[in-house]
Design an enzyme around this catalytic site. Sequence first.
Site, PDB file in Angstrom:
ATOM      1  N   MET A 255      31.939 -15.315  13.962  1.00  0.00           N
ATOM      2  CA  MET A 255      30.859 -14.896  14.533  1.00  0.00           C
ATOM      3  C   MET A 255      30.803 -15.616  15.688  1.00  0.00           C
ATOM      4  O   MET A 255      30.706 -16.714  15.810  1.00  0.00           O
ATOM      5  CB  MET A 255      29.722 -15.243  13.689  1.00  0.00           C
ATOM      6  CG  MET A 255      28.458 -14.676  14.406  1.00  0.00           C
ATOM      7  SD  MET A 255      28.240 -12.998  14.614  1.00  0.00           S
ATOM      8  CE  MET A 255      27.144 -13.046  15.938  1.00  0.00           C
ATOM      9  N   GLU A 290      36.633 -14.268  19.338  1.00  0.00           N
ATOM     10  CA  GLU A 290      35.416 -14.555  19.626  1.00  0.00           C
ATOM     11  C   GLU A 290      35.114 -15.267  20.942  1.00  0.00           C
ATOM     12  O   GLU A 290      33.780 -15.062  21.470  1.00  0.00           O
ATOM     13  CB  GLU A 290      35.169 -15.814  18.464  1.00  0.00           C
ATOM     14  CG  GLU A 290      35.425 -15.322  16.997  1.00  0.00           C
ATOM     15  CD  GLU A 290      34.514 -14.219  16.703  1.00  0.00           C
ATOM     16  OE1 GLU A 290      33.487 -13.859  17.229  1.00  0.00           O
ATOM     17  OE2 GLU A 290      35.191 -13.339  16.037  1.00  0.00           O
ATOM     18  N   GLU A 312      32.898  -5.105  20.127  1.00  0.00           N
ATOM     19  CA  GLU A 312      33.966  -5.335  19.303  1.00  0.00           C
ATOM     20  C   GLU A 312      35.240  -4.826  19.863  1.00  0.00           C
ATOM     21  O   GLU A 312      36.407  -5.427  19.782  1.00  0.00           O
ATOM     22  CB  GLU A 312      33.818  -4.911  17.902  1.00  0.00           C
ATOM     23  CG  GLU A 312      32.464  -5.509  17.394  1.00  0.00           C
ATOM     24  CD  GLU A 312      32.589  -7.008  17.268  1.00  0.00           C
ATOM     25  OE1 GLU A 312      33.693  -7.453  17.328  1.00  0.00           O
ATOM     26  OE2 GLU A 312      31.581  -7.577  16.925  1.00  0.00           O
TER      27      GLU A 312
END
Length: 845
Positions: A255, A290, A312
């Site tokens: 994340m 990330e 994304e």
Amino acid sequence: MAELTRFYENFQPAHYDVYLDIDRKNKLISGKTTIVGDALTANFSLHQKYLKVSAVQAEGVDVPFTVDDEADALHIELPEADEVTLAITYTAPLTDSMMGIYPSYYEVNGEKKQIIGTQFETNFARQAFPCVDEPEAKATFDLAIKYDEHEGETTISNMPEKKVENGVHYFESTVRMSTYLVAFAFGELQSKLTTTNSGVKIGVFGTKAHKANELDFALDIAKRSIEFYEDFYHTPYPLPHSWQLALPDFSAGAMENWGLVTYREAYLLLDPDNTALDTKQLVATVIAHELAHQWFGDLVTMKWWDDLWLNESFANMMEYVAVDALEPDWHIWEMFQTEEAASALQRDATDGVQSVHVQVNNPAEIDALFDGAIVYAKGARMLVMVRALLGDDVLRAGLKNYFASHKYTNATGADLWAALGDASDLDVGAIMNSWLEQPGYPVVNAKIEDGHLKLSQQQFFIGEGQEVGRQWQIPLSANYEVAPQIMADKALDLGDYRQLRDANGVPFRLNVGNNSHFIVKYDETLLNDIFAHLTDLDAISQLQLLQDLRLLAEGRQISYAEVVPLLVKFADSKSNVVNAALYQVANNLRKFVEPDSAEEKALQAFFDHLSHNQVARLGWTSKAGESNDDQLTRPYVLNASLYAKNETAIKSAHDLFVANKDHLETLSADTRVFILRNEVKNYGSADLFDQLLAAHRQSSDASYKADICAALTSTPDPDLVQKLVAKFEDAETIKPQDLRAWFRGLLANDKGQQAAWDWIRNDWQWLEDTVGGDMEFTTYITVTAGIFHTPQRLAEFKAFFEPKLNTPGLTREIKMDTKVIESRVDLIEAEKDAVHEAVANSLNK
């Protein structure tokens, strides 16, 4: 519960002071959040979930409020609309859901410990503090964290710590950011630190269950990734530090919290002395993904979740761009071809699939948007097409302007296309919207008709699909100049084929490089010409041939039996990507045979035929100086040889097990999974089962733990199958984050499938209570559909899941996966006899 009215429309926060006192022993959070913002209406709402609010004050005066748990809302009434400072006092539970603020559990030398971490994406910041929990509601944050601290603990957050007073850790103010990117963690952590050329501090943090050198690889990749992106984006990294934290319990893969990125341990920490190359590549791409987000997603954030792809898809492309620059010898774009392209093409061929850009209002559906094959893989392929069209110089110029125009704010897909269009003088939006807004992709038919080379496009389906006349603007990437750069029409006539063939001197081919999101169906003349010159093709082109033929067979546009004899032509390839494509087709053939039947024995002999020369060439142990291709190919051929029940392979694996039985973790990570699985399947016992299960609990090496999972779930012993299922809900043995791999492994085992299927049906409510609300919850349905292939299992799947069709977040997955199984069952029924005959004929040649 549809969130049609965004809370940001009525209240716009500017700054949060968040104070949290966390009592780990009693699993209780006591909080006070002060919010400075603009109330555009006198009555407005903030988000909250599981918060027990005791007081709400505006400018120091109590004001009326109501808590609406069904809407995740805290409704507040002010005397009038105005700029206001709110102070909200509350308590909240510390849950074990891996959402919000939660504990991660681990052991060091047999002692159980925990660290506290956060996961606020998609909409779980509201479980930690009242807020407008929407991407557009950017604000600055001051965090103050107190907890039942003991000596030797470390506290980290998005920003550096500025002071500790009376046990309270105060952190510097953040830049303007979305709530879902706020993060902090504390516990007994070890770390390694370095600094980039531009002065950004880089750190990797993990529990003390790991060896110190397991942090080294990630530290190096993180440092060089930040340096690469600063250069590529022409935009400095905007924070003082970039911490990477491995959490023992983590529902997602990783994340992108700004300045404090969180990861599963498996995707950050690794043993530098014994980790397979493909695992190193995976970890590197996750870190680079990330860190790409620190600009694309964090600095500039999608305005609403319908543009999730903006975050994304872009990060998914950039992870490969970055790692290719950092480790050029890896040829990492080959992994993009074998993983991302294959995944996107498979998923996107099912009617009913979501488009990359998809409308969403109900919060329960937001997590269902995280379709890895579409929002990540297909979206990345779209952007690879854009990159190929524009070139890197234009792409970087466009991105620099995009960041400059939208930094610390929000953007939409149209904003990105506009920035790239300005830099390129191309109408990028017009080209890309046909890919962004429409589900699916085309098959381009290339054929000789009346002596002319003609192309036509039509949507490609696996299984039944409704033809609605969709068209795409297709970057053809042809090897004949007569073909246009973009095919926007339904059909094209490229002219006299014989003249074109003579003038070009090579077979006609489309989508050279396999970067565009379509497949090609060549007629017999064109395909035979390509195969006649097969050895002239590079590895990606050979992969593409196998990929397109496999998909055409699954879409019933050609027979699977036609593909079988072609496999032998590729069997001795020294290219990893060719072998990846070859064994994807070969392994699909296993669905056409019944376990232990004469047809399976013939297929096993065919697998032995395909793999024999390669196993003899590569052996079971890596050689000094061998190529990356050989390292990555070995697992495909050993796996094939073991499926073939090759006696030499079975004995070789057993001998390696016996020689290393007292230190199995030191077996080469390249082949360890095959050695362990072979032992469990062919020499297994209850004692071995217990030994491996104990090793799984005690090890902190994620790669070794995954190998044990693969081995134990392959047991043929019915008693051990039941023993394994009994461990599914024992978090001390199998963490909920890892359970899907165990479930899938057992479901794929013919001897374990019934037990695994019974478990998920009987204990669905437990599963929903444990991992529901998690973006990976729906993938339990996906992996089930990926394995089932008989009429009986299809009927059982429908009987169990169709009553759940109206569950928010599950609807699309259930509908799609039902179609996936239906198309597979129909394919097997129609083609199994022809496939069996083709396998037999291939053995007789």
